[in-house]
Structures are given as C-alpha cells and as structure tokens.
Design a protein around this motif. Structure first.
Motif, PDB file in Angstrom:
ATOM      1  N   PRO A 293      45.384  49.030  32.362  1.00 21.28           N
ATOM      2  CA  PRO A 293      44.099  49.299  31.692  1.00 21.28           C
ATOM      3  C   PRO A 293      42.941  49.184  32.673  1.00 21.28           C
ATOM      4  CG  PRO A 293      44.912  47.122  31.113  1.00 21.28           C
ATOM      5  CD  PRO A 293      46.009  47.791  31.894  1.00 21.28           C
ATOM      6  N   THR A 294      41.847  49.818  32.317  1.00 18.08           N
ATOM      7  CA  THR A 294      40.725  49.904  33.246  1.00 18.08           C
ATOM      8  C   THR A 294      39.407  49.608  32.559  1.00 18.08           C
ATOM      9  OG1 THR A 294      39.669  51.363  34.885  1.00 18.08           O
ATOM     10  CG2 THR A 294      40.378  52.384  32.826  1.00 18.08           C
ATOM     11  N   LEU A 295      38.488  49.070  33.303  1.00 12.38           N
ATOM     12  CA  LEU A 295      37.085  48.989  32.909  1.00 12.38           C
ATOM     13  C   LEU A 295      36.263  49.665  33.999  1.00 12.38           C
ATOM     14  CD1 LEU A 295      36.852  45.298  31.595  1.00 12.38           C
ATOM     15  CD2 LEU A 295      36.852  47.392  30.217  1.00 12.38           C
ATOM     16  N   THR A 296      35.085  50.138  33.637  1.00 13.52           N
ATOM     17  CA  THR A 296      34.229  50.793  34.619  1.00 13.52           C
ATOM     18  C   THR A 296      33.403  49.754  35.379  1.00 13.52           C
ATOM     19  OG1 THR A 296      32.336  51.037  33.139  1.00 13.52           O
ATOM     20  CG2 THR A 296      34.013  52.782  33.065  1.00 13.52           C
ATOM     21  N   LYS A 297      32.830  50.190  36.489  1.00 13.62           N
ATOM     22  CA  LYS A 297      31.958  49.300  37.250  1.00 13.62           C
ATOM     23  C   LYS A 297      30.785  48.835  36.382  1.00 13.62           C
ATOM     24  CE  LYS A 297      31.600  52.134  40.847  1.00 13.62           C
ATOM     25  NZ  LYS A 297      31.209  52.662  42.170  1.00 13.62           N
ATOM     26  N   GLN A 298      30.267  49.738  35.565  1.00 12.45           N
ATOM     27  CA  GLN A 298      29.131  49.365  34.716  1.00 12.45           C
ATOM     28  C   GLN A 298      29.541  48.341  33.655  1.00 12.45           C
ATOM     29  OE1 GLN A 298      30.069  52.417  35.541  1.00 12.45           O
ATOM     30  NE2 GLN A 298      28.304  53.524  36.397  1.00 12.45           N
ATOM     31  N   GLN A 299      30.734  48.522  33.085  1.00 13.04           N
ATOM     32  CA  GLN A 299      31.197  47.565  32.083  1.00 13.04           C
ATOM     33  C   GLN A 299      31.438  46.195  32.711  1.00 13.04           C
ATOM     34  OE1 GLN A 299      34.549  49.866  30.833  1.00 13.04           O
ATOM     35  NE2 GLN A 299      33.439  50.911  29.181  1.00 13.04           N
ATOM     36  N   LEU A 300      32.062  46.179  33.893  1.00 14.46           N
ATOM     37  CA  LEU A 300      32.305  44.904  34.566  1.00 14.46           C
ATOM     38  C   LEU A 300      31.006  44.240  34.984  1.00 14.46           C
ATOM     39  CD1 LEU A 300      35.443  45.771  36.693  1.00 14.46           C
ATOM     40  CD2 LEU A 300      35.307  44.055  34.882  1.00 14.46           C
ATOM     41  N   THR A 301      30.055  45.026  35.475  1.00 14.07           N
ATOM     42  CA  THR A 301      28.753  44.459  35.833  1.00 14.07           C
ATOM     43  C   THR A 301      28.095  43.839  34.609  1.00 14.07           C
ATOM     44  OG1 THR A 301      28.438  46.025  37.639  1.00 14.07           O
ATOM     45  CG2 THR A 301      26.461  45.010  36.743  1.00 14.07           C
ATOM     46  N   SER A 302      28.232  44.477  33.468  1.00 16.22           N
ATOM     47  CA  SER A 302      27.656  43.940  32.233  1.00 16.22           C
ATOM     48  C   SER A 302      28.326  42.635  31.831  1.00 16.22           C
ATOM     49  CB  SER A 302      27.799  44.970  31.100  1.00 16.22           C
ATOM     50  OG  SER A 302      27.109  46.171  31.418  1.00 16.22           O
ATOM     51  N   LEU A 303      29.633  42.535  32.067  1.00 14.53           N
ATOM     52  CA  LEU A 303      30.351  41.299  31.746  1.00 14.53           C
ATOM     53  C   LEU A 303      30.002  40.188  32.731  1.00 14.53           C
ATOM     54  CD1 LEU A 303      33.797  42.931  30.957  1.00 14.53           C
ATOM     55  CD2 LEU A 303      32.420  41.630  29.317  1.00 14.53           C
ATOM     56  N   PHE A 304      29.964  40.504  34.014  1.00 13.20           N
ATOM     57  CA  PHE A 304      29.702  39.489  35.032  1.00 13.20           C
ATOM     58  C   PHE A 304      28.263  38.983  35.003  1.00 13.20           C
ATOM     59  CE2 PHE A 304      33.525  41.080  37.455  1.00 13.20           C
ATOM     60  CZ  PHE A 304      34.209  39.869  37.425  1.00 13.20           C
ATOM     61  N   TYR A 455      48.017  35.762  33.889  1.00 12.29           N
ATOM     62  CA  TYR A 455      46.896  36.688  34.002  1.00 12.29           C
ATOM     63  C   TYR A 455      47.388  37.922  34.737  1.00 12.29           C
ATOM     64  CZ  TYR A 455      46.154  35.021  38.863  1.00 12.29           C
ATOM     65  OH  TYR A 455      46.293  34.711  40.194  1.00 12.29           O
ATOM     66  N   ARG A 456      46.622  39.020  34.588  1.00 15.07           N
ATOM     67  CA  ARG A 456      46.969  40.267  35.250  1.00 15.07           C
ATOM     68  C   ARG A 456      45.692  40.909  35.785  1.00 15.07           C
ATOM     69  NH1 ARG A 456      51.006  37.997  34.319  1.00 15.07           N
ATOM     70  NH2 ARG A 456      52.923  38.777  33.319  1.00 15.07           N
ATOM     71  N   PHE A 457      45.839  41.670  36.857  1.00 16.08           N
ATOM     72  CA  PHE A 457      44.715  42.434  37.393  1.00 16.08           C
ATOM     73  C   PHE A 457      44.541  43.717  36.583  1.00 16.08           C
ATOM     74  CE2 PHE A 457      46.146  39.943  41.101  1.00 16.08           C
ATOM     75  CZ  PHE A 457      44.954  39.316  41.415  1.00 16.08           C
ATOM     76  N   ILE A 458      43.304  44.174  36.509  1.00 14.21           N
ATOM     77  CA  ILE A 458      43.017  45.443  35.841  1.00 14.21           C
ATOM     78  C   ILE A 458      42.449  46.438  36.851  1.00 14.21           C
ATOM     79  CG2 ILE A 458      42.642  44.398  33.570  1.00 14.21           C
ATOM     80  CD1 ILE A 458      39.608  44.704  34.064  1.00 14.21           C
ATOM     81  N   ALA A 459      42.464  47.704  36.468  1.00 18.05           N
ATOM     82  CA  ALA A 459      41.905  48.758  37.306  1.00 18.05           C
ATOM     83  C   ALA A 459      40.393  48.827  37.126  1.00 18.05           C
ATOM     84  CB  ALA A 459      42.554  50.091  36.959  1.00 18.05           C
ATOM     85  N   ILE A 460      39.730  49.444  38.094  1.00 18.99           N
ATOM     86  CA  ILE A 460      38.283  49.695  38.009  1.00 18.99           C
ATOM     87  C   ILE A 460      38.076  51.197  38.138  1.00 18.99           C
ATOM     88  CG2 ILE A 460      36.020  49.251  39.018  1.00 18.99           C
ATOM     89  CD1 ILE A 460      37.096  46.616  40.077  1.00 18.99           C
ATOM     90  N   ASP A 461      37.438  51.789  37.139  1.00 14.98           N
ATOM     91  CA  ASP A 461      37.245  53.251  37.112  1.00 14.98           C
ATOM     92  C   ASP A 461      38.566  53.983  37.336  1.00 14.98           C
ATOM     93  OD1 ASP A 461      34.517  53.274  36.541  1.00 14.98           O
ATOM     94  OD2 ASP A 461      33.976  53.032  38.649  1.00 14.98           O
TER      95      ASP A 461
END
Length: 578
Positions: A293-304, A455-461
C-alpha cells in the motif's frame, strides 16, 4: 554477588582458549596504539567490521574479521585477532547491547591504512587499533562534538579503551529490529577520561557518522535539546565549522516509513477494495512490491506535521472514510476496526539523522526556509498522539506496542527533556489501553528484513523503498550518510585511518555486500546506494552488484548538500527511464 559455578567454568574455558591463541588481541595486551572515537548514527557500522547476523559483511581497516563465538575455545572460531565489545547497562554481562556503546579491537597496518606510522615499524607498522562507537544521542550529538570541540556539550562518554571499560570475555548476541548483533566482550564502564581541547575529562571525538550530510543541522528541529535544567548549549552547526574537505558522503541511505501491521493491512485492504492495488493482491502479502500500500508525499507530510490527526480525515468515497471501510469489512477479510482513529506518531528526538533526512526530502525542511512545514510536537499538533522514540530500537518497540498492546516501550523512560512514554512511572498499573492502533514512524530499511517485528514499510507515491526504486529516482527518502571530521583536531594517524575507512565505505562492492547480507527485504532489495558523486559509474540499468545511483546531490561548490534536488550527474549523463 557470587557467580554460579557454571559461569566461572565458562570464564576459565574462555581464558584458556585465549591463552592458546598466541595471536589473540585482548584487553590484557594493554592500551591501543591508535584509537578512534566516533559518535553518531549507526549507518556505517557494518563497514567498520561489526558482526551482524553472525557475519562481518565489510571490514575497512582490520587485518582480520571478527567471528561469532570467538572465545568458545574451538580453533575454527578463535582464528582471529579481532573482537567486538558491547556495553551492558546493569545486571549480567550476558545482557550487553549496542544501542548506546560498542567497539572493535583489532590489528591494522599500513596495507590497510596507507602511510600509517604508529605500531611496529619492522612489520608494516602493525598497530593495535581501537574503534569506539557511541550511538547514544544520534547524528547531531556526534556532529556537534566535531563542530564545537571546545564546548562543554562535546564532552561525551565512550568505551574508553579495552583495559578500563570493565570488560568480561563472554560471547553473546543481541536481537533488535529483526537482526542479531554478536559480541565477544561485554563491558560495564563508560567514561570520558583525559584532557583535550581545554576540557578536563574529555575524550575528543575523532569523527562523527550521520544519516545525512551536516549541512542541514543548523535548523531548530535538527538540533538536539539539552536536558532539563542543564547548562549545556547545543548550537546549530554552521557552514565551515566542519571543513568541507573532511565531510565524506559515503552512500545513499534508503529510509522508510514503517506503520503498524494493523495499519498496513487496513491500507492494503482499502486499496485492493477500490482497485488501487491489483485484484490478485491479498491482505497480508509481504513479498510483492505491487501489493504494497502507498501514501503520497502530501499525505505523509500532513501526517508528520499534524495537519491530519485522525485517520477518519481520509476519505475513500464521498460517504465513507478509511475507518468506515475497515469497520464494515466482513469477517475473514484480515482487518478489523482499530481501537481508535487517532494518528499515533512515533517520531524521533531532535537531531536524529534519519528523521533529519525525512524532513529534508519529504517536508523540505529547512530547505524552504520559513515556508517549510515543521515536524509535529505535542504542542504544535495537540490532536495527534505525538510520542518520542529516542532510538532505532525504541521505534521498533513503540510500533510493536501500538500494534500488539505490549509494554516494550510503554512504561520505559526517555532521556530529558523529551516527553515520557505512556505509563513511564508504573507500567504494571497502566490504565492507558493500547494495541490494534494505527501508528507510523521513521526507520532504516536495513531493519525488520525478516518481518520479525509487527510493522511493515509502505510505498510513497507508489514506489517501494527498494534500491531499484531509489536508483530509478522514484523513491524519495534518501539520506546521504557521511563520515565527518576536522583534520586540525585529530592526529596524522587518525586522519589517515579515517580516510581509509571513508574510501573503503564508499565502494560499490562494500555497499552491495552489506545490502545482500543485511537488507534483502521480502518485497525487494533495500538498504543503501553507492554514489555517482564519488566518481563511481552507475550501471545503465539497475544492478544489485553495482548499486550506484545516477543522481547527483552536489551544490554549486561541488559539495554534497541535502537540500539539492537530485539530477542526473552530468559526468555520465545516462539514467534508466523505467
């Protein structure tokens, strides 16, 4: 405390084994001829020659490699002069760890360190070398000791030398983050002895390792905070305080975004259900990067940053949020509604190098100046559950506790002045219910390669954190890890040794070796890249035996710079398109 007969018998057996090996280098051989004290990130530890998973994958300057069980008394295992030293904080020497302090004691000579002048001049200057590592305090603390050597904040403790560190000859192993690390000596005593740079009691840092080059450690989020009530002054690292000639970019560090297993499964289910992932994917698939699964850079920036503090802020359809979709999933789908919908963030402490790399590459902090978004704190993001996990091991345990409801990190303590984990005073009476929660963090992709942690790593974009995706320029979080020192503050032989370590660590073959042994994630090869900026020619298409990126991060002065947007290196001019 009286030791058991079995413990005493083991110690005698080890002593006999050492005496039988005339070449063994032990604390009884006296103080080293040459010592290197290197605080900072763990990124280059395998190249120093430490044991990981019962093997030495790279060995920069020691004449032979450390061996697991080297004190066992068998000829196969005692055929080495190199030994690994870990520190134990309390209790038994069998409980040693490398989270804070570790060291290597070995022989080296001028075939390993060209120009070496110490040691036995009649035998290639054969030299007793002590490499003492301090991971406590992460990247900034190490760089600060190099950049501000006369400041009180540069006074750091280490395993000072094999004769004074209170070391017991005992083989052992420490497991964390899905890997095991072996030692041959367990040491109880750390100290800062001697006088240097005008500070009594200071062992001066010979060099520092960092997960990203020093040029971004001037910003507030990238400078460590002093303990509460302390008079220490942790100052920004300014240009020129570490000479650019002594800043050696060693490689590209692929840094991932790990999430709790229950969150990974929820995202996987949502993306399969909506056609974002192939219908052939199943929840729980760990091996196919196309099913990650993936989240976008914008979504991750919003979370961080805390702009998104609740997972129900992410919509799936006009009428369904991510939580709604998971809560309505049928029995047997591999997912269930989480305990809550709050975002739980296991962030690192200020100045932790991997976090600094995420800030530079994802948030573009401090590269965008005052317009750059800042990482969430409990004050800036009061609706996000911002927790401080102040080491790589703490990140593993923080995510595990949020996933499993365990108390590996809950109930422990953080160094001052960082907020304490939940239930830090009495975990046995803790009323903070936890487990089955959606949390995320920052972690090197060299950890959890066996999926031993939940835990698992996710993709970015859409790009998985693999060497191939980073080589193609698809995966965005690459920290240029470095070894830095100030030639004016080290001896000539220390300078030669550091240059030899840097040159060896940069080699594509060195990086490929550590990747193959330590970072074969189930979803693909992860870990590290060698750098075209170090003069190595990248392959025309991705090749694990030559993991050299074609993308350059040199500034106008031809120096590595974390804020430079990567572009194809003009000296080679070729890059794989897809």
């Amino acid at each position: 405390m009286k030791k058991s007969f079995k413990y005493q018998l083991n110690a005698v057996a080890m002593a006999l084994a050492l005496s039988a090996n005339a070449w063994a280098l032990t604390p009884q051989d006296g103080t080293p001829d040459l010592s290197l004290f290197i605080p900072g990130s763990q990124a280059n530890d395998p190249a120093f020659g430490f044991l990981v998973k019962n093997t030495v994958v790279a060995n920069a300057v020691c004449l032979d490699k450390a061996l697991p069980g080297a004190l066992s008394g068998t000829s196969a295992n005692t055929d080495t002069t190199t030994h690994i030293y870990f520190n134990y904080l309390s209790g038994s020497p069998t409980a040693a760890i490398n989270d804070n302090y570790s060291a290597i004691y070995c022989y080296t000579d001028d075939t390993k360190i060209p120009g070496l002048t110490t040691g036995d001049a009649s035998n290639h200057h054969k030299t007793k070398l002590w490499i003492s590592r301090r991971r406590l305090g992460a990247s900034y603390i190490g760089l600060n000791a190099v950049a501000h050597p006369t400041d009180a904040s540069a006074v750091l403790t280490y395993l000072a030398d094999p004769t004074t560190a209170g070391c017991t000859a005992i083989n052992g192993s420490y497991s964390t983050g899905g890997s095991t690390y072996q030692w041959n000596y367990s040491c109880s005593t750390v100290s800062a002895t001697g006088t240097a740079n005008g500070i009594t009691g200071n062992i001066p840092a010979s060099a520092a390792t960092s997960d990203i080059t020093p040029d971004v450690f001037y910003a507030a989020d990238n400078v460590a905070l002093p303990p509460a009530g302390s008079t220490l002054n942790y100052a920004p690292i300014q240009p020129g305080q570490i000479p650019t000639a002594n800043i050696h970019a060693l490689g590209g560090h692929i840094i991932g975004v790990p999430v709790t297993l229950v969150l990974r499964n929820a995202l996987q289910y949502a993306e399969i259900s909506t056609g974002q992932l192939p219908s052939t994917c199943t929840v729980g698939n760990d091996t196919n990067p196309d099913c990650m699964p993936t989240l976008t850079k914008q979504q991750l920036t919003s979370l961080f940053t805390g702009a998104v503090s609740d997972w129900s802020q992410f919509q799936i359809t006009a009428t369904k949020t991510l939580y709604d979709l998971i809560a309505a999933a049928p029995t047997g789908s591999g997912v269930s509604a989480p305990l809550d919908t709050q975002v739980h963030l296991c962030r690192r402490e200020n100045g932790a190098g991997q976090q600094v790399a995420v800030l530079a590459n994802l948030l573009q902090y401090p590269c965008l100046g005052s317009t750059a978004p800042e990482l969430a704190t409990p004050q800036s993001a009061p609706y996000t559950d911002v927790e401080y996990a102040t080491s790589l091991g703490a990140v593993d345990k923080c995510l595990a506790d949020f996933n499993d409801g365990t108390n590996g990190w809950f109930g422990t303590t953080n160094p001052s002045p960082y907020p304490q984990p939940p239930c830090s005073s009495a975990v046995s009476s803790c009323t903070t219910k936890h487990g089955n929660q959606w949390a995320l963090s920052i972690q090197t992709t060299e950890r959890n390669a066996t999926n031993g942690a939940n835990y698992r790593f996710i993709a970015i974009d859409g790009a998985a954190p693999t060497g191939e995706a980073a080589y193609l320029g698809h995966y965005p979080i690459i920290g240029t890890y470095a070894l830095s020192w100030n030639q004016a503050n080290v001896t000539a032989n220390q300078h030669l040794a550091l240059n030899a370590i840097a040159a060896y660590s940069k080699l594509p073959a060195t990086i490929a070796s550590r990747n193959n042994s330590l970072s074969p994630q189930l979803f693909g090869q992860a870990g590290y890249l060698s750098l075209v900026d170090n003069g190595f020619q990248p392959p025309l298409v991705w090749n694990t035996s030559n993991p050299t990126t074609p993308y350059s991060r040199l500034d106008s002065g031809n120096h590595p710079n974390a804020c430079v947007i990567p572009t194809v290196n003009s000296s080679y001019g070729q890059a794989q398109l897809f």
